[in-house]
Design a protein around this motif. Structure first.
Motif, PDB file in Angstrom:
ATOM      1  N   TRP A  21       0.384  11.676  -4.231  1.00  0.00           N
ATOM      2  CA  TRP A  21       0.722  11.539  -2.812  1.00  0.00           C
ATOM      3  C   TRP A  21      -0.516  11.265  -1.967  1.00  0.00           C
ATOM      4  CZ3 TRP A  21       4.512  16.085  -3.545  1.00  0.00           C
ATOM      5  CH2 TRP A  21       5.809  15.603  -3.628  1.00  0.00           C
ATOM      6  N   GLY A  22      -1.641  11.903  -2.322  1.00  0.00           N
ATOM      7  CA  GLY A  22      -2.863  11.675  -1.564  1.00  0.00           C
ATOM      8  C   GLY A  22      -3.314  10.237  -1.613  1.00  0.00           C
ATOM      9  N   SER A  23      -3.096   9.565  -2.746  1.00  0.00           N
ATOM     10  CA  SER A  23      -3.507   8.162  -2.873  1.00  0.00           C
ATOM     11  C   SER A  23      -2.668   7.237  -2.009  1.00  0.00           C
ATOM     12  CB  SER A  23      -3.422   7.722  -4.334  1.00  0.00           C
ATOM     13  OG  SER A  23      -2.061   7.610  -4.758  1.00  0.00           O
ATOM     14  N   ALA A  24      -1.475   7.689  -1.598  1.00  0.00           N
ATOM     15  CA  ALA A  24      -0.606   6.821  -0.803  1.00  0.00           C
ATOM     16  C   ALA A  24      -1.192   6.527   0.571  1.00  0.00           C
ATOM     17  CB  ALA A  24       0.773   7.470  -0.656  1.00  0.00           C
ATOM     18  N   PHE A  25      -1.918   7.480   1.149  1.00  0.00           N
ATOM     19  CA  PHE A  25      -2.432   7.299   2.512  1.00  0.00           C
ATOM     20  C   PHE A  25      -3.450   6.156   2.595  1.00  0.00           C
ATOM     21  CE2 PHE A  25      -0.698  11.530   2.308  1.00  0.00           C
ATOM     22  CZ  PHE A  25      -0.032  11.654   3.516  1.00  0.00           C
ATOM     23  N   ALA A  31      -3.008  -1.740   3.008  1.00  0.00           N
ATOM     24  CA  ALA A  31      -2.003  -2.789   3.184  1.00  0.00           C
ATOM     25  C   ALA A  31      -1.927  -3.213   4.647  1.00  0.00           C
ATOM     26  CB  ALA A  31      -0.641  -2.293   2.704  1.00  0.00           C
ATOM     27  N   TYR A  32      -1.942  -2.248   5.555  1.00  0.00           N
ATOM     28  CA  TYR A  32      -1.921  -2.580   6.978  1.00  0.00           C
ATOM     29  C   TYR A  32      -3.165  -3.378   7.367  1.00  0.00           C
ATOM     30  CZ  TYR A  32       1.780   0.977   7.308  1.00  0.00           C
ATOM     31  OH  TYR A  32       2.927   1.712   7.146  1.00  0.00           O
ATOM     32  N   TYR A  47       7.553  -2.032   9.236  1.00  0.00           N
ATOM     33  CA  TYR A  47       7.140  -0.841   8.492  1.00  0.00           C
ATOM     34  C   TYR A  47       8.317  -0.246   7.722  1.00  0.00           C
ATOM     35  CZ  TYR A  47       2.975  -1.000  11.461  1.00  0.00           C
ATOM     36  OH  TYR A  47       1.820  -1.382  12.099  1.00  0.00           O
ATOM     37  N   TRP A  48       9.471  -0.220   8.340  1.00  0.00           N
ATOM     38  CA  TRP A  48      10.647   0.327   7.662  1.00  0.00           C
ATOM     39  C   TRP A  48      11.036  -0.536   6.465  1.00  0.00           C
ATOM     40  CZ3 TRP A  48      13.675   1.253  12.841  1.00  0.00           C
ATOM     41  CH2 TRP A  48      13.157   2.405  13.454  1.00  0.00           C
ATOM     42  N   TRP A  49      10.948  -1.856   6.628  1.00  0.00           N
ATOM     43  CA  TRP A  49      11.270  -2.766   5.522  1.00  0.00           C
ATOM     44  C   TRP A  49      10.314  -2.547   4.356  1.00  0.00           C
ATOM     45  CZ3 TRP A  49       8.563  -6.645   3.015  1.00  0.00           C
ATOM     46  CH2 TRP A  49       9.308  -7.481   2.181  1.00  0.00           C
ATOM     47  N   PHE A  50       9.036  -2.416   4.655  1.00  0.00           N
ATOM     48  CA  PHE A  50       8.027  -2.183   3.624  1.00  0.00           C
ATOM     49  C   PHE A  50       8.307  -0.881   2.888  1.00  0.00           C
ATOM     50  CE2 PHE A  50       3.445  -0.986   2.615  1.00  0.00           C
ATOM     51  CZ  PHE A  50       3.404  -1.785   1.483  1.00  0.00           C
ATOM     52  N   ALA A  51       8.679   0.156   3.634  1.00  0.00           N
ATOM     53  CA  ALA A  51       9.032   1.430   3.008  1.00  0.00           C
ATOM     54  C   ALA A  51      10.282   1.271   2.151  1.00  0.00           C
ATOM     55  CB  ALA A  51       9.266   2.489   4.087  1.00  0.00           C
ATOM     56  N   PHE A 229      -0.240 -11.179  -3.059  1.00  0.00           N
ATOM     57  CA  PHE A 229      -0.489 -10.544  -4.344  1.00  0.00           C
ATOM     58  C   PHE A 229      -1.126  -9.156  -4.200  1.00  0.00           C
ATOM     59  CE2 PHE A 229      -3.057  -9.883  -8.231  1.00  0.00           C
ATOM     60  CZ  PHE A 229      -2.012  -9.828  -9.152  1.00  0.00           C
ATOM     61  N   PRO A 230      -2.174  -8.976  -3.359  1.00  0.00           N
ATOM     62  CA  PRO A 230      -2.724  -7.625  -3.211  1.00  0.00           C
ATOM     63  C   PRO A 230      -1.708  -6.623  -2.690  1.00  0.00           C
ATOM     64  CG  PRO A 230      -4.247  -9.259  -2.322  1.00  0.00           C
ATOM     65  CD  PRO A 230      -2.949  -9.963  -2.587  1.00  0.00           C
ATOM     66  N   VAL A 231      -0.851  -7.036  -1.771  1.00  0.00           N
ATOM     67  CA  VAL A 231       0.159  -6.128  -1.217  1.00  0.00           C
ATOM     68  C   VAL A 231       1.220  -5.808  -2.264  1.00  0.00           C
ATOM     69  CG1 VAL A 231       1.916  -5.829   0.573  1.00  0.00           C
ATOM     70  CG2 VAL A 231      -0.253  -6.933   1.129  1.00  0.00           C
TER      71      VAL A 231
END
Length: 306
Positions: A21-25, A31-32, A47-51, A229-231
């Motif tokens: 979970w820590g790596s998600a931040f 990505a942003y 943001y909601w679509w990405f989630a 590709f990175p995203v």
């Protein structure tokens, strides 16, 4: 559970969840940052679509690896599954992604710890857990001081810290509802009833992800522009984080008391803050933010011990 057993049976799993979970931040902020460098302006629905993409993939993956998920889902309370999907995935991350967008990764990572305080407050209302003791109220107050200090800290409080803090506190509250509800659904697993962690988490992530995709439906025409590709690599990692961490944490919630697990959630803000500072050049920690981190973690530990 004795102290030695806690180290052996609880700490390893909790630490794995915290690191994931820590790596998600920092991943989300990266990505942003990629989109910002490309001159892409994002709105709330983006943001909601990405989630939604992340959680739909994660949920589908868990349902594939679960032994007999549809049979487990059929014999489980549909009301409970809906509550988990709406709270743990849809509602929590509806607010979470917006919080990460408007505040710093280190601040939102720190405030992820507030779920422990929510557990103490909500567990007596949703289960037969005892009400908070006087010592727990003191610990909650200590954590609140830490949160207030973190919001105003110059290092962790970049962006719009007050709005980010409110959104993150709301997100962790919904997440706590989901974990407590899952703990009730999974209690009968050993007697041949109830639902396993992978099936329940897969349903929650998949259903919640689809709801987030619907909320961000207007972003579909921009999918090729956003998903470079990175995203895509970041999204795949985030999907793995969701599938692995939520499944493991939900499993732990059926094996150990909620107050005990709440005490180990201090590992999540610790990992999130350290990883954000380590991998995001624009973020750093000043002494007020470090003190805030210490107060929040201390409040969580004291809450658990009480």
């Amino acid at each position: 559970m004795e102290g030695d057993d806690r180290w052996v049976k609880v700490l390893p799993g909790a630490l794995v969840c915290a690191l994931l979970w820590g790596s998600a931040f920092p991943c989300l902020k990266t990505a942003y940052g990629i989109w910002e460098s490309q001159g892409i302006e994002l709105g709330l629905r983006d943001y909601w679509w990405f989630a939604g993409v992340r959680f739909t993939i994660a949920g589908a993956a868990l349902l594939v690896v679960a032994k007999n998920p549809w049979a487990e889902i059929r014999q489980t309370s549909k009301k409970g599954l809906v509550v988990i999907s709406l709270s743990q995935t849809f509602g929590q991350y509806l607010l979470f992604y917006l919080a990460v967008a408007v505040a710093s990764g280190s601040l939102t990572g720190l405030l992820a710890s507030t779920g422990s305080f929510w557990w103490v407050l909500l567990a007596p209302l949703m289960t037969r857990a005892p009400r908070p003791s006087r010592g727990q109220w003191v610990a909650l107050l200590l954590g609140g001081v830490g949160i207030s200090l973190a919001t105003g800290a110059p290092g962790a409080g970049a962006g719009r810290p007050v709005l980010g803090a409110l959104l993150m506190i709301g997100a962790t509250g919904l997440g706590a509802v989901g974990v407590i509800e899952f703990g009730k659904l999974g209690k009968g697993r050993g007697e041949g009833r109830g639902i396993g962690a992978r099936a329940a988490t897969g349903f929650s992530l998949g259903a919640g992800g689809l709801m987030l995709l619907i909320c961000g439906a207007s972003t579909f025409p921009r999918a090729a522009e956003l998903m470079t590709f990175p995203v895509i690599l970041i999204t795949c990692w985030l999907a793995f984080v969701s599938a692995a961490a939520f499944a493991l944490w939900n499993y732990l919630s059926t094996k150990h008391p909620v107050p005990l697990l709440a005490g180990y959630r201090f590992l999540i803000p610790l990992c999130a803050v350290l990883l954000s500072v380590a991998f995001i050049d624009s973020e750093h920690l000043d002494w007020p933010a470090l003190l805030a981190l210490l107060l929040v973690c201390l409040g969580i530990v004291l809450t658990s011990r009480e």
